[in-house]
Design an enzyme around this catalytic site. Structure first.
Site, short mmCIF file in Angstrom:
data_model
loop_
_atom_site.label_atom_id
_atom_site.label_comp_id
_atom_site.label_asym_id
_atom_site.label_seq_id
_atom_site.Cartn_x
_atom_site.Cartn_y
_atom_site.Cartn_z
N HIS A 23 -10.56 9.59 -1.32
CA HIS A 23 -9.39 10.29 -1.34
C HIS A 23 -8.43 10.35 -2.80
O HIS A 23 -7.36 10.67 -2.90
CB HIS A 23 -8.49 9.87 -0.41
CG HIS A 23 -8.09 8.38 -0.36
ND1 HIS A 23 -9.08 7.54 -0.51
CD2 HIS A 23 -6.85 7.69 -0.70
CE1 HIS A 23 -8.60 6.27 -0.81
NE2 HIS A 23 -7.15 6.49 -0.94
N ASP A 59 -8.39 0.71 7.05
CA ASP A 59 -7.78 0.42 5.80
C ASP A 59 -6.71 -0.86 5.93
O ASP A 59 -6.11 -0.93 6.90
CB ASP A 59 -7.21 1.44 5.39
CG ASP A 59 -7.67 1.91 3.84
OD1 ASP A 59 -7.31 0.75 3.01
OD2 ASP A 59 -7.75 2.96 3.67
N ASP A 91 -7.37 -2.31 0.43
CA ASP A 91 -6.93 -1.44 -0.65
C ASP A 91 -6.69 -2.28 -1.91
O ASP A 91 -6.01 -3.44 -1.72
CB ASP A 91 -5.87 -0.63 -0.12
CG ASP A 91 -5.04 0.19 -1.07
OD1 ASP A 91 -5.67 1.25 -1.42
OD2 ASP A 91 -4.15 -0.15 -1.64
C1 NOJ Z 1 -5.65 2.85 -3.81
C2 NOJ Z 1 -5.75 3.97 -2.76
O1 NOJ Z 1 -7.06 4.15 -2.51
C3 NOJ Z 1 -4.73 4.89 -3.38
O2 NOJ Z 1 -4.87 6.27 -2.45
C4 NOJ Z 1 -3.28 4.23 -3.33
O3 NOJ Z 1 -2.46 5.23 -3.58
C5 NOJ Z 1 -3.39 3.11 -4.09
N1 NOJ Z 1 -4.35 2.29 -3.71
C6 NOJ Z 1 -1.97 2.25 -3.79
O4 NOJ Z 1 -1.93 1.74 -2.43
#
Ligand code: NOJ
Ligand code: CA
Length: 527
Positions: free
Chosen positions: A330, A99, A201
């Site tokens: 997730h 990630d 992300d």
């Molecule tokens: C998307 C991610 O999948 C999530 O888990 C996260 O809280 C937010 N982006 C902020 O990084």
């Protein structure tokens, strides 16, 4: 078309906190993942893992708040553990995708600490700082995805900083060349360490309106598949997805391509957009290898819905671009709870037989269910802030055995496992031909052995009852047909061939003219 590994791979997402704990502290870690490589590459047979963040982090958002982009949090291990993991994975021909969180760092990242230290600090402009409006309120009306204003006032320097998510996640200013160069260097760091790719992300957030104009306020809130409260009251035209993002992704791609001789590197973006707007993130084959396609996550669960989801993606794909499908991650309610156990089986059969790269969320191969975590035990900051939106329920520990804490840890797990003593674990399901694990393994095996499924064409099969979604996949002389009954009643459809896999384990052998499918059953036929 030349197929690289990522076109043909089955990807498996690991939430490192929850996969396997090697040292009894109740939290999963890299050595834990390394100890399960035979399960991943052998038993299950996936081709790549995407590992959610394991960087040093205050864990305000469980690692999506990165305090150092080029290290491992002691909670998860060390860089040596990471190297060992990559080496072990590659020995098994398993690719490693990590990630990368470009939109924001942690508020504890040294860059941000410097940036906030004074208005004339050289890194001030690495983040987004703005003066208050004349009345002292935030510079514009932007709202954080996690609720509340997207701006936090900093007493010390008298300005607001921007955070599209938590206030502990300040947005990086990608328009600053030095910040950009430093971030792109963090990609090189991991590419040199041998990673095969990145999941980016929230990456379309990285470029905003350079004038930081307020978003238009909608007359009626427009909710996506999740109701994000006040966030949905704005039209998000200025706070994300500015067209300059495409130039940035071309630069990211160039970095990856620079390391791809002999080892093709890959990028997949988390981009919650739809249609042509979504498809733009492929660029002309020079931006992301693919943006994640989330169409399967929510719907009314009819055959026509499933077909529409598949064909919408096919329709908007730029020439030469490669599709993909996702059933869970997730951030989403577990599929076995969202759709129910039988539907989860059918959805898995669909996922693993469609055209495009499938991603399986850890535990979904067991049919793990959403945990019901009482509000006072919620750990996810989003859930604490906005009841109902917490994501702990889909992040409970992976279930390996019938033993205590499902074999995840010898200590006290950070979240309780679900279904203690039940069959939602690897040990119980391995020898059971009817289990979700056996079905998933069989489907992966069939996909691996079939050019038609991995790389072949997609055509819907017409003229069947309206509860049936069926398609033909073909490559060279090979044809595979897939029939999915979304209805509550059994159906009989005309079909010929040999059953390669089915949601019903007993089903095998030749089909000679008629295929009988019970409600929520699916079958894969080689012809
Ligand atoms: C998307 C991610 O999948 C999530 O888990 C996260 O809280 C937010 N982006 C902020 O990084
Ligand atoms: Ca641990």
């Amino acid at each position: 078309m030349k197929y690289e590994w990522w076109h043909e791979a089955v990807v498996y997402q690991i939430y490192p906190r929850s996969f396997m704990d090697s040292n009894g502290d109740g939290i999963g870690d890299l050595a834990g993942i390394a100890s399960k490589l035979d399960y991943l590459a052998g038993t299950l047979g996936v081709d790549a893992v995407w590992i959610s963040p394991f960087y040093p982090s205050p864990m305000a958002d469980f690692g999506y708040d990165v305090a150092d982009y080029t290290d491992v949090d002691p909670m998860f291990g060390t860089l040596d553990d990471f190297d060992t993991l990559v080496e072990g994975a590659h020995e098994r021909d398993l690719k490693v995708i990590i990630d990368w969180v470009p939109n924001h760092s942690s508020s504890q990242h040294p860059w941000f600490l410097e940036s906030r230290s004074s208005r004339d600090n050289p890194k001030r402009d690495w983040y987004v700082w703005k003066d208050p409006a004349p009345d002292g309120s935030p510079p514009n009306n932007w709202i954080s995805v996690f609720s509340g204003p997207a701006w936090t006032f900093d007493e010390h320097t008298g300005q607001y900083y921007l955070h599209s998510f938590l206030s502990e996640q300040p947005d990086i200013n990608w328009r600053n060349d030095k910040a950009k160069a430093a971030m792109l260097d963090t990609l090189r760091f991991w590419l040199r360490r041998g990673v095969d790719g990145f999941r980016l992300d929230a990456c379309h957030f990285s470029m905003k309106d350079p004038l930081y104009r307020s978003n238009p306020v909608l007359d009626t809130p427009r909710h996506g598949y999740k109701n994000l409260g006040e966030y949905d009251s704005l039209e998000h035209i200025h706070d994300r997805g500015h067209p300059d993002i495409h130039g940035l992704f071309r630069e990211v791609r160039a970095v990856l391509d620079g390391f791809s001789a002999g080892q093709p590197r890959f990028s997949v973006g988390e981009i919650h957009l739809e249609g042509e707007e979504w498809a733009r993130y492929y660029g002309n084959g020079d931006e992301l290898h693919m943006p994640y396609y989330f169409g399967m996550l929510h719907g009314d669960w009819t055959a026509s819905w499933a077909r529409e989801v598949v064909e919408t993606q096919e329709r908007v794909l730029p020439p030469g671009a490669w599709p993909n499908h996702v059933l869970g991650n997730h951030d989403e309610t577990r599929i076995a709870t969202r759709y129910g156990e039988r539907r989860a089986r059918l959805a898995t059969l669909m996922l693993l037989t469609l055209r495009g790269t499938p991603t399986i969320y850890y535990g979904d191969e067991l049919g793990m269910v959403q945990a019901d975590i009482p509000p006072d035990r919620q750990q996810d900051p989003w859930g604490r802030r906005q009841p109902g939106l917490g994501r702990d329920g889909c992040r409970t520990p992976m279930q390996w055995t019938t033993g205590e804490h499902a074999g995840f840890t010898t200590g006290q797990p950070w979240l309780e496992t679900v279904d203690p003593g039940g069959a939602l674990n690897v040990q119980a399901q391995l020898g059971d031909p009817d289990s979700m694990l056996s079905l998933t393994r069989r489907l992966i095996e069939v996909r691996k052995g079939s050019n038609a499924l991995r790389t072949g064409s997609y055509d819907a099969i017409e003229g069947l009852p309206e509860t049936v979604f069926a398609y033909r996949r073909g490559a060279g002389g090979e044809t595979v047909c897939v029939y999915l009954n979304f209805g509550d009643e059994p159906v009989r459809v005309p079909a010929e061939g040999t059953l390669l896999a089915a949601t019903r384990s007993g089903a095998s052998g030749p089909v000679d003219g008629v295929l009988a499918l019970d409600s929520l059953d699916g079958a894969v036929l080689g012809t």
